[in-house]
Design a protein around this motif. Structure first.
Motif, PDB file in Angstrom:
ATOM      1  N   ARG A   1      -5.288   5.476   1.531  1.00 57.45           N
ATOM      2  CA  ARG A   1      -4.604   5.720   2.587  1.00 57.45           C
ATOM      3  C   ARG A   1      -3.499   6.497   2.499  1.00 57.45           C
ATOM      4  NH1 ARG A   1      -3.528  -0.791   4.076  1.00 57.45           N
ATOM      5  NH2 ARG A   1      -5.744  -1.353   3.737  1.00 57.45           N
ATOM      6  N   GLN A   2      -2.651   6.687   1.451  1.00 59.15           N
ATOM      7  CA  GLN A   2      -1.535   7.763   1.591  1.00 59.15           C
ATOM      8  C   GLN A   2      -2.309   9.224   1.436  1.00 59.15           C
ATOM      9  OE1 GLN A   2       1.630   7.184   1.533  1.00 59.15           O
ATOM     10  NE2 GLN A   2       0.932   4.899   1.854  1.00 59.15           N
ATOM     11  N   TYR A   3      -3.254   9.255   1.124  1.00 59.68           N
ATOM     12  CA  TYR A   3      -3.842  10.828   0.897  1.00 59.68           C
ATOM     13  C   TYR A   3      -4.987  11.072   1.733  1.00 59.68           C
ATOM     14  CZ  TYR A   3      -0.332  11.053  -2.917  1.00 59.68           C
ATOM     15  OH  TYR A   3       0.766  11.043  -3.397  1.00 59.68           O
TER      16      TYR A   3
ATOM     17  N   TYR B   1       1.028  -1.066   0.169  1.00 56.98           N
ATOM     18  CA  TYR B   1      -0.150   0.049  -0.106  1.00 56.98           C
ATOM     19  C   TYR B   1       0.759   1.296  -0.020  1.00 56.98           C
ATOM     20  CZ  TYR B   1      -3.869  -3.040   1.220  1.00 56.98           C
ATOM     21  OH  TYR B   1      -4.765  -4.034   1.047  1.00 56.98           O
ATOM     22  N   SER B   2       2.194   1.109  -0.367  1.00 55.70           N
ATOM     23  CA  SER B   2       2.981   2.395  -0.446  1.00 55.70           C
ATOM     24  C   SER B   2       2.976   2.986  -1.808  1.00 55.70           C
ATOM     25  CB  SER B   2       4.532   2.010  -0.039  1.00 55.70           C
ATOM     26  OG  SER B   2       4.945   1.275  -1.239  1.00 55.70           O
ATOM     27  N   ILE B   3       3.228   4.149  -2.007  1.00 55.59           N
ATOM     28  CA  ILE B   3       3.369   4.786  -3.249  1.00 55.59           C
ATOM     29  C   ILE B   3       4.310   3.983  -4.213  1.00 55.59           C
ATOM     30  CG2 ILE B   3       4.255   6.928  -4.390  1.00 55.59           C
ATOM     31  CD1 ILE B   3       1.211   7.276  -3.190  1.00 55.59           C
TER      32      ILE B   3
ATOM     33  N   GLN C   1       5.520  -2.056  -8.593  1.00 57.50           N
ATOM     34  CA  GLN C   1       5.193  -3.310  -8.392  1.00 57.50           C
ATOM     35  C   GLN C   1       3.929  -3.807  -9.099  1.00 57.50           C
ATOM     36  OE1 GLN C   1       6.527  -1.770  -5.636  1.00 57.50           O
ATOM     37  NE2 GLN C   1       8.460  -2.694  -6.229  1.00 57.50           N
ATOM     38  N   LEU C   2       2.733  -3.135  -8.786  1.00 55.12           N
ATOM     39  CA  LEU C   2       1.641  -3.151  -9.333  1.00 55.12           C
ATOM     40  C   LEU C   2       1.650  -3.114 -10.932  1.00 55.12           C
ATOM     41  CD1 LEU C   2      -1.604  -3.849  -9.501  1.00 55.12           C
ATOM     42  CD2 LEU C   2      -1.811  -1.429  -9.044  1.00 55.12           C
ATOM     43  N   GLU C   3       2.372  -2.180 -11.440  1.00 58.82           N
ATOM     44  CA  GLU C   3       2.834  -2.149 -12.908  1.00 58.82           C
ATOM     45  C   GLU C   3       3.248  -3.140 -13.365  1.00 58.82           C
ATOM     46  OE1 GLU C   3       1.816  -0.224 -16.067  1.00 58.82           O
ATOM     47  OE2 GLU C   3       2.186   1.291 -14.631  1.00 58.82           O
ATOM     48  N   SER C   4       4.408  -3.893 -12.787  1.00 63.26           N
ATOM     49  CA  SER C   4       4.942  -5.077 -13.293  1.00 63.26           C
ATOM     50  C   SER C   4       4.183  -6.211 -13.418  1.00 63.26           C
ATOM     51  CB  SER C   4       6.043  -5.435 -12.378  1.00 63.26           C
ATOM     52  OG  SER C   4       5.815  -5.888 -11.206  1.00 63.26           O
TER      53      SER C   4
ATOM     54  N   LEU D   1      -5.238  -0.132  -6.463  1.00 65.58           N
ATOM     55  CA  LEU D   1      -4.565   1.087  -6.575  1.00 65.58           C
ATOM     56  C   LEU D   1      -5.281   2.415  -5.891  1.00 65.58           C
ATOM     57  CD1 LEU D   1      -2.892   2.975  -8.464  1.00 65.58           C
ATOM     58  CD2 LEU D   1      -4.808   2.918 -10.036  1.00 65.58           C
ATOM     59  N   GLY D   2      -6.563   2.201  -5.767  1.00 69.60           N
ATOM     60  CA  GLY D   2      -7.372   3.046  -4.917  1.00 69.60           C
ATOM     61  C   GLY D   2      -7.081   3.143  -3.588  1.00 69.60           C
ATOM     62  N   GLU D   3      -6.916   1.881  -3.032  1.00 65.96           N
ATOM     63  CA  GLU D   3      -6.552   1.842  -1.768  1.00 65.96           C
ATOM     64  C   GLU D   3      -5.161   2.584  -1.225  1.00 65.96           C
ATOM     65  OE1 GLU D   3      -7.660   0.797   1.618  1.00 65.96           O
ATOM     66  OE2 GLU D   3      -9.300   1.346   0.286  1.00 65.96           O
ATOM     67  N   VAL D   4      -4.238   2.614  -2.136  1.00 68.13           N
ATOM     68  CA  VAL D   4      -3.050   3.349  -1.921  1.00 68.13           C
ATOM     69  C   VAL D   4      -3.233   4.963  -2.100  1.00 68.13           C
ATOM     70  CG1 VAL D   4      -0.839   3.840  -3.209  1.00 68.13           C
ATOM     71  CG2 VAL D   4      -1.587   1.650  -3.236  1.00 68.13           C
TER      72      VAL D   4
END
Length: 146
Positions: free
Chosen positions: A81-83, A41-43, A48-51, A75-78
């Motif tokens: 959580r980050q913003y 869940y980090s930016i 890694q998601l892209e890979s 992606l949405g959870e990142v």
């Protein structure tokens, strides 16, 4: 044997937030189990998601909705959580259907739709480029990606 896809599709959730988190958690498990990738869940995990998406695209049409929901929820959870964002349902621009949306600083992003485009249109729909564009347009401070 019930698959994660079947389980999630038949589950009853008390909120949109709970549903999106459940799909994101399954994405984390699937990334580890199927692709030996740790999503945290980090930016930086967007790379890694892209890979993972590079490895699975193109997705057969029959599986595209589930894949978009699974990886788009992550992606949405990142972003959430980050913003400090929240999930809402809103109409997709120019269309007549509502989709899960993340609201950040008064703006809406559509992570499931972005992942669907990435899966169907390919690398030109880069999630890293999307993150950079969203961050720039909204003036969000975030750690740099490698």
């Amino acid at each position: 044997m019930t698959t994660a896809k079947d389980h999630l599709a038949s589950a009853s959730f008390h909120s949109l937030d709970a549903m999106m988190q459940a799909y994101a958690e399954e994405a984390v498990r699937d990334a580890s189990r199927e692709y030996d990738v740790k999503l945290d869940y980090s930016i930086a995990s967007i790379e890694q998601l892209e890979s993972i998406l590079n490895r699975i695209a193109p997705v057969p049409e029959a599986d595209s909705d589930y894949a978009a929901k699974l990886w788009g929820s992550y992606l949405g959870e990142v972003f959430r959580r980050q913003y400090g964002s929240e999930w809402t349902m809103s109409e997709y621009p120019g269309e007549k259907f509502a989709v899960p949306t993340i609201e950040i600083g008064g703006s809406r992003i559509y992570p499931l739709m972005k992942v669907h485009r990435r899966l169907t249109l390919g690398v030109s729909e880069s999630l890293v480029a999307f993150l950079n564009m969203v961050s720039q347009r909204l003036g969000l401070k975030r750690p740099e990606l490698h």
